[in-house]
Design a protein around this motif. Structure first.
Motif, PDB file in Angstrom:
ATOM      1  N   ARG A  24      67.284  -0.930  24.331  1.00  0.00           N
ATOM      2  CA  ARG A  24      68.375  -1.621  24.648  1.00  0.00           C
ATOM      3  C   ARG A  24      68.833  -1.609  26.014  1.00  0.00           C
ATOM      4  NH1 ARG A  24      72.821   0.397  20.427  1.00  0.00           N
ATOM      5  NH2 ARG A  24      71.863   2.436  21.019  1.00  0.00           N
ATOM      6  N   GLY A  25      68.461  -0.464  26.907  1.00  0.00           N
ATOM      7  CA  GLY A  25      69.054  -0.402  28.214  1.00  0.00           C
ATOM      8  C   GLY A  25      67.833  -0.835  29.083  1.00  0.00           C
ATOM      9  N   ALA A  26      66.794  -1.175  28.472  1.00  0.00           N
ATOM     10  CA  ALA A  26      65.716  -1.832  29.607  1.00  0.00           C
ATOM     11  C   ALA A  26      66.254  -2.946  30.422  1.00  0.00           C
ATOM     12  CB  ALA A  26      64.352  -2.091  28.573  1.00  0.00           C
ATOM     13  N   THR A  27      66.852  -3.831  29.798  1.00  0.00           N
ATOM     14  CA  THR A  27      67.389  -5.086  30.593  1.00  0.00           C
ATOM     15  C   THR A  27      68.095  -4.692  31.979  1.00  0.00           C
ATOM     16  OG1 THR A  27      67.264  -6.336  28.708  1.00  0.00           O
ATOM     17  CG2 THR A  27      68.073  -7.463  30.486  1.00  0.00           C
ATOM     18  N   ALA A  28      69.014  -3.633  31.607  1.00  0.00           N
ATOM     19  CA  ALA A  28      69.924  -3.236  32.841  1.00  0.00           C
ATOM     20  C   ALA A  28      68.897  -2.666  33.790  1.00  0.00           C
ATOM     21  CB  ALA A  28      70.851  -2.515  32.102  1.00  0.00           C
ATOM     22  N   VAL A  29      68.011  -1.761  33.616  1.00  0.00           N
ATOM     23  CA  VAL A  29      67.094  -1.111  34.407  1.00  0.00           C
ATOM     24  C   VAL A  29      66.206  -2.206  35.042  1.00  0.00           C
ATOM     25  CG1 VAL A  29      65.041   0.164  34.771  1.00  0.00           C
ATOM     26  CG2 VAL A  29      67.233   0.936  33.162  1.00  0.00           C
ATOM     27  N   GLU A  30      65.844  -3.084  34.424  1.00  0.00           N
ATOM     28  CA  GLU A  30      64.970  -4.183  35.015  1.00  0.00           C
ATOM     29  C   GLU A  30      65.797  -5.031  35.935  1.00  0.00           C
ATOM     30  OE1 GLU A  30      63.795  -6.458  31.579  1.00  0.00           O
ATOM     31  OE2 GLU A  30      61.818  -5.005  31.134  1.00  0.00           O
ATOM     32  N   TYR A  31      67.142  -5.438  35.771  1.00  0.00           N
ATOM     33  CA  TYR A  31      68.142  -6.225  36.719  1.00  0.00           C
ATOM     34  C   TYR A  31      68.169  -5.137  37.953  1.00  0.00           C
ATOM     35  CZ  TYR A  31      69.166  -9.900  33.415  1.00  0.00           C
ATOM     36  OH  TYR A  31      69.074 -10.932  32.744  1.00  0.00           O
ATOM     37  N   GLY A  32      68.591  -4.085  37.573  1.00  0.00           N
ATOM     38  CA  GLY A  32      68.632  -3.210  39.057  1.00  0.00           C
ATOM     39  C   GLY A  32      67.554  -2.886  39.750  1.00  0.00           C
ATOM     40  N   LEU A  33      66.241  -2.943  39.159  1.00  0.00           N
ATOM     41  CA  LEU A  33      64.902  -2.853  39.970  1.00  0.00           C
ATOM     42  C   LEU A  33      64.704  -4.326  40.679  1.00  0.00           C
ATOM     43  CD1 LEU A  33      62.708  -1.221  37.578  1.00  0.00           C
ATOM     44  CD2 LEU A  33      63.495  -0.261  39.754  1.00  0.00           C
ATOM     45  N   ASN A  34      65.056  -5.393  40.018  1.00  0.00           N
ATOM     46  CA  ASN A  34      64.946  -6.608  40.856  1.00  0.00           C
ATOM     47  C   ASN A  34      65.971  -6.865  41.862  1.00  0.00           C
ATOM     48  OD1 ASN A  34      62.849  -7.703  39.103  1.00  0.00           O
ATOM     49  ND2 ASN A  34      64.476  -8.577  37.699  1.00  0.00           N
ATOM     50  N   ALA A  35      67.368  -6.459  41.669  1.00  0.00           N
ATOM     51  CA  ALA A  35      68.081  -6.159  43.052  1.00  0.00           C
ATOM     52  C   ALA A  35      67.754  -5.269  44.168  1.00  0.00           C
ATOM     53  CB  ALA A  35      69.712  -6.107  42.296  1.00  0.00           C
ATOM     54  N   ALA A  36      67.244  -4.382  43.777  1.00  0.00           N
ATOM     55  CA  ALA A  36      66.617  -3.473  44.892  1.00  0.00           C
ATOM     56  C   ALA A  36      65.505  -4.068  45.685  1.00  0.00           C
ATOM     57  CB  ALA A  36      66.187  -2.098  44.140  1.00  0.00           C
ATOM     58  N   LEU A  37      64.550  -4.746  44.654  1.00  0.00           N
ATOM     59  CA  LEU A  37      63.662  -5.462  45.548  1.00  0.00           C
ATOM     60  C   LEU A  37      64.048  -6.404  46.286  1.00  0.00           C
ATOM     61  CD1 LEU A  37      60.371  -5.670  45.782  1.00  0.00           C
ATOM     62  CD2 LEU A  37      60.483  -7.173  43.893  1.00  0.00           C
ATOM     63  N   VAL A  38      65.028  -7.322  45.809  1.00  0.00           N
ATOM     64  CA  VAL A  38      65.583  -8.545  46.754  1.00  0.00           C
ATOM     65  C   VAL A  38      66.241  -7.927  47.943  1.00  0.00           C
ATOM     66  CG1 VAL A  38      67.228 -10.210  46.743  1.00  0.00           C
ATOM     67  CG2 VAL A  38      65.723 -10.114  44.751  1.00  0.00           C
ATOM     68  N   SER A  39      66.974  -6.598  47.971  1.00  0.00           N
ATOM     69  CA  SER A  39      67.595  -5.973  48.991  1.00  0.00           C
ATOM     70  C   SER A  39      66.823  -5.727  49.800  1.00  0.00           C
ATOM     71  CB  SER A  39      68.591  -4.839  48.462  1.00  0.00           C
ATOM     72  OG  SER A  39      69.424  -5.486  47.480  1.00  0.00           O
ATOM     73  N   LEU A  40      65.480  -4.943  49.459  1.00  0.00           N
ATOM     74  CA  LEU A  40      64.458  -4.445  50.456  1.00  0.00           C
ATOM     75  C   LEU A  40      63.840  -5.556  50.969  1.00  0.00           C
ATOM     76  CD1 LEU A  40      62.688  -2.325  51.364  1.00  0.00           C
ATOM     77  CD2 LEU A  40      61.343  -2.364  49.520  1.00  0.00           C
ATOM     78  N   ALA A  41      63.681  -6.747  50.386  1.00  0.00           N
ATOM     79  CA  ALA A  41      63.102  -7.952  50.955  1.00  0.00           C
ATOM     80  C   ALA A  41      63.835  -8.708  52.237  1.00  0.00           C
ATOM     81  CB  ALA A  41      62.772  -8.893  50.052  1.00  0.00           C
ATOM     82  N   CYS A  42      65.117  -8.507  51.816  1.00  0.00           N
ATOM     83  CA  CYS A  42      65.965  -9.080  52.756  1.00  0.00           C
ATOM     84  C   CYS A  42      66.146  -8.078  54.125  1.00  0.00           C
ATOM     85  CB  CYS A  42      67.595  -9.134  52.302  1.00  0.00           C
ATOM     86  SG  CYS A  42      67.753 -10.440  51.043  1.00  0.00           S
ATOM     87  N   VAL A  43      66.084  -6.894  53.896  1.00  0.00           N
ATOM     88  CA  VAL A  43      66.329  -5.966  54.968  1.00  0.00           C
ATOM     89  C   VAL A  43      64.782  -5.983  55.793  1.00  0.00           C
ATOM     90  CG1 VAL A  43      66.100  -3.488  55.722  1.00  0.00           C
ATOM     91  CG2 VAL A  43      67.700  -4.226  53.900  1.00  0.00           C
ATOM     92  N   MET A  44      63.663  -6.125  55.051  1.00  0.00           N
ATOM     93  CA  MET A  44      62.431  -6.410  55.813  1.00  0.00           C
ATOM     94  C   MET A  44      62.378  -7.794  56.804  1.00  0.00           C
ATOM     95  SD  MET A  44      60.981  -3.555  55.422  1.00  0.00           S
ATOM     96  CE  MET A  44      59.403  -3.850  56.123  1.00  0.00           C
ATOM     97  N   ALA A  45      63.003  -8.665  55.971  1.00  0.00           N
ATOM     98  CA  ALA A  45      63.009 -10.090  56.826  1.00  0.00           C
ATOM     99  C   ALA A  45      63.783 -10.093  57.898  1.00  0.00           C
ATOM    100  CB  ALA A  45      63.466 -11.046  55.893  1.00  0.00           C
ATOM    101  N   PHE A  46      65.003  -9.417  57.998  1.00  0.00           N
ATOM    102  CA  PHE A  46      65.788  -9.474  59.071  1.00  0.00           C
ATOM    103  C   PHE A  46      65.295  -8.485  60.080  1.00  0.00           C
ATOM    104  CE2 PHE A  46      69.758  -9.682  55.995  1.00  0.00           C
ATOM    105  CZ  PHE A  46      69.813 -10.828  56.116  1.00  0.00           C
TER     106      PHE A  46
END
Length: 67
Positions: A24-46
């Motif tokens: 049941r908690g797997a989806t929330a963890v996946e969304y958190g990992l996706n958000a962290a990955l997008v944030s990291l990509a934004c920082v690296m791009a900047f």
């Protein structure tokens, strides 16, 4: 999708096996990992493009205030 087990089979599982079968908690963890990955990509791009965010926001603020 969570695994479906019959009550008879579920009764035979150990508490650890029941915990492993619960997804049941797997989806929330996946969304958190996706958000962290997008944030990291934004920082690296900047950083790679040399965009200074404080200058960007000050420029936007100044143009909105008419300075």
């Amino acid at each position: 999708m969570p695994r479906q087990t019959s009550p008879a089979v579920d009764r035979d599982l150990t508490p650890f096996d029941r915990l492993r079968a619960n997804e049941r908690g797997a989806t929330a963890v996946e969304y958190g990992l996706n958000a962290a990955l997008v944030s990291l990509a934004c920082v690296m791009a900047f950083l790679s493009l040399g965009i200074n965010l404080s200058e960007l926001f000050f420029g936007i603020s100044n143009s909105l205030s008419g300075r």
